[in-house]
Design a protein around this motif. Structure first.
Motif, mmCIF file in Angstrom:
data_model
loop_
_atom_site.group_PDB
_atom_site.id
_atom_site.type_symbol
_atom_site.label_atom_id
_atom_site.label_comp_id
_atom_site.label_asym_id
_atom_site.label_seq_id
_atom_site.Cartn_x
_atom_site.Cartn_y
_atom_site.Cartn_z
ATOM 1 N N THR A 16 0.856 -1.257 -0.134
ATOM 2 C CA THR A 16 -0.128 0.025 0.137
ATOM 3 C C THR A 16 0.768 1.299 -0.023
ATOM 4 N N GLU A 17 0.480 2.016 -0.840
ATOM 5 C CA GLU A 17 1.642 3.180 -1.040
ATOM 6 C C GLU A 17 0.741 4.578 -1.301
ATOM 7 N N ALA A 18 1.563 5.643 -0.849
ATOM 8 C CA ALA A 18 1.287 6.950 -1.186
ATOM 9 C C ALA A 18 0.860 7.102 -2.810
ATOM 10 N N VAL A 19 -0.088 7.575 -3.155
ATOM 11 C CA VAL A 19 -0.189 8.124 -4.556
ATOM 12 C C VAL A 19 0.422 9.086 -4.872
ATOM 13 N N GLU A 20 1.483 9.341 -5.470
ATOM 14 C CA GLU A 20 2.178 10.786 -5.836
ATOM 15 C C GLU A 20 2.112 10.824 -7.431
ATOM 16 N N PRO A 21 1.104 11.836 -7.992
ATOM 17 C CA PRO A 21 0.915 12.005 -9.302
ATOM 18 C C PRO A 21 2.296 12.418 -10.097
ATOM 19 N N ARG A 22 2.586 12.221 -11.331
ATOM 20 C CA ARG A 22 3.883 12.661 -11.938
ATOM 21 C C ARG A 22 3.592 14.136 -11.726
ATOM 22 N N GLU A 23 2.368 14.773 -12.302
ATOM 23 C CA GLU A 23 2.416 16.096 -12.171
ATOM 24 C C GLU A 23 1.729 16.402 -10.852
ATOM 25 N N GLU A 24 2.394 17.092 -9.955
ATOM 26 C CA GLU A 24 1.757 17.478 -8.615
ATOM 27 C C GLU A 24 0.299 17.759 -8.493
ATOM 28 N N GLY A 25 -0.592 17.310 -7.843
ATOM 29 C CA GLY A 25 -1.863 17.590 -7.655
ATOM 30 C C GLY A 25 -2.695 17.565 -8.893
ATOM 31 N N HIS A 26 -2.487 16.617 -9.921
ATOM 32 C CA HIS A 26 -3.230 16.291 -11.082
ATOM 33 C C HIS A 26 -3.000 14.615 -11.206
ATOM 34 N N LEU A 27 -4.186 13.990 -10.913
ATOM 35 C CA LEU A 27 -4.141 12.377 -11.018
ATOM 36 C C LEU A 27 -4.597 12.338 -12.300
ATOM 37 N N ARG A 28 -4.024 11.377 -13.168
ATOM 38 C CA ARG A 28 -4.397 10.870 -14.695
ATOM 39 C C ARG A 28 -4.647 9.538 -14.167
ATOM 40 N N PHE A 29 -5.816 8.988 -14.666
ATOM 41 C CA PHE A 29 -5.966 7.595 -14.512
ATOM 42 C C PHE A 29 -7.259 6.729 -15.621
ATOM 43 N N TYR A 30 -7.107 5.703 -15.595
ATOM 44 C CA TYR A 30 -7.680 4.903 -16.678
ATOM 45 C C TYR A 30 -8.306 3.550 -15.946
ATOM 46 N N SER A 31 -9.519 3.513 -16.274
ATOM 47 C CA SER A 31 -10.319 2.289 -15.803
ATOM 48 C C SER A 31 -10.837 1.533 -16.932
ATOM 49 N N CYS A 32 -10.566 0.268 -16.743
ATOM 50 C CA CYS A 32 -11.044 -0.810 -17.632
ATOM 51 C C CYS A 32 -12.652 -0.816 -17.593
ATOM 52 N N GLY A 33 -13.175 -0.327 -18.759
ATOM 53 C CA GLY A 33 -14.885 -0.446 -18.849
ATOM 54 C C GLY A 33 -15.262 -1.839 -19.318
ATOM 55 N N PRO A 34 -16.442 -2.139 -19.455
ATOM 56 C CA PRO A 34 -16.813 -3.485 -19.796
ATOM 57 C C PRO A 34 -17.160 -3.653 -21.360
ATOM 58 N N THR A 35 -17.195 -4.980 -21.921
ATOM 59 C CA THR A 35 -17.572 -5.205 -23.158
ATOM 60 C C THR A 35 -19.221 -5.300 -23.286
ATOM 61 N N VAL A 36 -19.570 -4.633 -24.024
ATOM 62 C CA VAL A 36 -21.113 -4.390 -24.013
ATOM 63 C C VAL A 36 -21.768 -5.346 -24.917
ATOM 64 N N TYR A 37 -21.773 -6.553 -24.335
ATOM 65 C CA TYR A 37 -22.498 -7.606 -25.056
ATOM 66 C C TYR A 37 -23.948 -7.988 -24.139
ATOM 67 N N ASN A 38 -24.100 -7.277 -23.019
ATOM 68 C CA ASN A 38 -24.972 -7.555 -22.253
ATOM 69 C C ASN A 38 -25.214 -6.525 -21.147
ATOM 70 N N TYR A 39 -26.377 -6.612 -20.340
ATOM 71 C CA TYR A 39 -26.335 -5.586 -19.272
ATOM 72 C C TYR A 39 -25.171 -5.846 -18.261
ATOM 73 N N ALA A 40 -24.723 -4.727 -17.734
ATOM 74 C CA ALA A 40 -23.552 -4.867 -16.693
ATOM 75 C C ALA A 40 -24.209 -5.282 -15.241
ATOM 76 N N HIS A 41 -23.545 -6.059 -14.787
ATOM 77 C CA HIS A 41 -23.869 -6.736 -13.509
ATOM 78 C C HIS A 41 -23.443 -6.052 -12.248
ATOM 79 N N ILE A 42 -23.666 -6.383 -11.160
ATOM 80 C CA ILE A 42 -23.305 -5.689 -9.932
ATOM 81 C C ILE A 42 -21.817 -5.927 -9.831
ATOM 82 N N GLY A 43 -21.106 -7.027 -10.061
ATOM 83 C CA GLY A 43 -19.771 -7.116 -9.821
ATOM 84 C C GLY A 43 -19.054 -6.200 -10.858
#
Length: 512
Positions: A16-43
């Motif tokens: 577990t680490e302190a998150v230190e963005p490359r540019e101070e005070g600006h977090l850039r991130f990516y989150s994997c979304g779903p494949t849209v072949y059905n309704y998304a489930h609670i998981g």
RNA sequence: GGUGACGUGGCCGAGGGGUUAGGCAGAGGCCUGCAAAGCCUCGUACGGCGGUUCGAAUCCGCCCGUCACCUCCA
């Protein structure tokens, strides 16, 4: 609050680490979304929620954010392909299953991505700054594949283009699957392309003239491999050095492992230092699966089909639960711990969300009141502590249960205040607003979050209830308690809860 | 076989070397025509066995158990 730094468990370093963005005070991130072949489930949504919480926490400590979350609308392989390499992908299978509803694969993808966005908004998830679609970035993907071939990180066979894992010495650093080669070699060799040089090598482009979604490439018609889209879209919108990448735990391998290999081959250096993964949830103590009947999509719970018997009766009867109750339930377990989603948790959560609403109603009333009331002692201080503690908990590896508990202290402080001055009400309203910004459990932020279920807005129903309550009041004042109780039972049958307060009788629909 | 995570009171779920989590359920009380709702009061738990320590649920080791991933999956 200036010197707070969020800490997150980094899969890459296993600490577990302190998150230190490359540019101070600006977090850039990516989150994997779903494949849209059905309704998304609670998981699925547990995982998207983690990204939402990273965003909210970063904003709460004053950071700027750039948040990208994709939609995968290209079909990729199913396990059946391992047995039958000419088999269809998941989206093609979905089209076959629901062929009468959709004219083609693009219609199907459009339909389910629209549904995804509705559910996304219903659960008060904030929109990413960019929500790229894989089909809209095929050219970018092709360019990346060409670049990998040119630089010797990939090679072409008569079935496709493969990434050469041998050229990525760090392959395995994310998942720890450095020996997968030996373990799975036999099976892989059978099911995959004989032209592959190493069983670990994975597809960047698949040649298939008959695929439902196909694009032209230097090697012929085909479609991109699964892993390349996230590498390409991530770097396209966040640069070749950004801060963090999130996703479900199942994506650690192979998806993210391969993404790391591609990223570093393309960029020539490390691209993403922090990797955050959300654990799968269980439902009623078991792995969520259709065969066990415990597989819930978001809409199964917030807007169920009345005839769908796999949805618990209690939920169907009231036309679905409050979406914020579902969000609250998902928050009640920390993203990295095993979480058992149960109907009971959902029920408890609905009550908790109602407490917030009741407090909000009381504050609205106090704000409008012109009468002089004494200030509640120590309220402002309690609320300040509550918020600080809630934010601290979020900074501690998104400790949502701890944060909810801290927030509830503030709720309690308001509930217990004998009277609220207008100034108290303003302070408390501000607090509620801050808590809502952090956790998103108080107010719907999109129209879609408004309750779709139930009959709260049904005037006829309300009139009928009011009429029965008047009748009961008459019976009570006449001392006819048998009659009064009979009416109360009748209302109970209708799903209405009667409350006799000193200054009159109120009612509301019963929750779960 | 490899890798990772986790085991806290009736249940969910925080915390994390000596001092209150919180919620739900349960018990008692106030209120009520009776209820419901609301409010007040009440819990001393950390898988097992060793070790470190004045002191361990908390640190270390081993064991047991659960879950997940190892080319479908969030």
């Amino acid at each position: 609050m200036a010197d707070r730094t969020p800490r997150l468990y980094n899969t890459l370093t296993r600490t577990t680490e302190a998150v230190e963005p490359r540019e101070e005070g600006h977090l850039r991130f990516y989150s994997c979304g779903p494949t849209v072949y059905n309704y998304a489930h609670i998981g699925n949504f547990r995982s998207f929620l983690t990204a939402d919480l990273i965003l909210r926490t970063a904003r709460a400590i004053g950071w700027e954010t750039t948040y990208v979350s994709n939609i995968t609308d290209v079909g990729h392989l199913t396990q059946d392909d391992l047995v039958d390499p000419s088999g269809e992908d998941r989206m093609a299978q979905a089209l076959e299953r629901e062929g009468e509803r959709f004219a083609n694969i693009y219609d199907l993808a459009r339909y389910y991505s629209d549904a995804l966005l509705r559910d996304w908004h219903a659960l008060n998830l904030r929109d990413p700054d960019v929500r790229p679609r894989a089909t809209e970035h095929v050219t970018d993907q092709l360019e990346a594949v060409i670049k990998l071939v040119d630089s010797g990180h990939a090679y072409v066979t008569d079935k496709g283009v493969y990434f050469s894992v041998e050229t990525a010495p760090d392959y395995g650093k994310l998942s720890g699957n450095r020996e997968a080669e030996q373990l799975q070699a036999t099976e892989r060799d059978i099911v995959e392309d004989e032209g592959k040089r190493d069983p670990r090598d994975f597809a960047l482009w698949k040649l298939d003239e008959n695929h439902l979604m196909k694009w032209h490439s230097p090697w012929g018609w085909g479609y991109p491999g699964w892993h390349i889209e996230c590498s390409v879209m991530g770097m396209r919108y966040l640069g070749d050095q950004f801060d963090l990448h999130a996703g479900g735990e199942d994506l650690i391998f192979p998806h993210h492992e391969c993404e790391v290999a591609q990223n570093e081959a393309l960029a020539g250096h490390e691209v993403i230092p922090y990797w955050v993964h959300t654990r799968f949830l269980q439902v009623e103590g078991e792995k969520m699966s259709k065969s066990k009947g415990n597989f819930y999509t978001v809409r199964d719970l917030i807007a169920p089909d009345p005839d769908d018997e796999h949805v618990p009766d209690a939920i169907r009867q009231q036309g679905g639960v409050d979406p914020l109750a579902l969000r609250y339930a998902l928050l009640s377990g920390q993203y990295r711990k095993p979480f058992n989603f149960t109907l009971k948790t959902l029920r408890d959560s609905a009550r908790a969300v109602k407490r917030y609403r009741d407090v909000q109603a009381r504050l609205d009333e106090a704000l409008q009141s012109t009468s002089e009331t004494a200030a509640a002692t120590g309220l402002a201080e309690s609320l300040r502590e509550s918020y600080e503690e809630a934010l601290d908990a979020m900074c501690d590896d998104l400790n949502t249960p701890g944060s909810l508990a801290a927030a509830l202290k503030g709720v309690k402080a308001i509930e217990q205040a004998d009277s609220l001055s207008a100034a108290d009400a303003r302070t408390a309203t501000e607090w509620l607003h801050d808590i809502n910004n952090l956790l998103g459990i108080v107010e719907p932020q999109h129209a879609a979050t408004e309750r779709t279920g139930g009959s709260d807005g049904d005037d006829d129903f309300a009139e009928q209830v009011e009429s029965l309550i008047r009748e009961r009041a008459d019976a009570r004042s006449a001392g006819d308690y048998d009659r009064a109780d009979a009416i109360r039972d009748e209302l109970d049958e209708m799903g209405v809860e009667v409350k006799d307060n000193p200054d009159g009788t109120t009612w509301e629909r019963k929750g779960l």
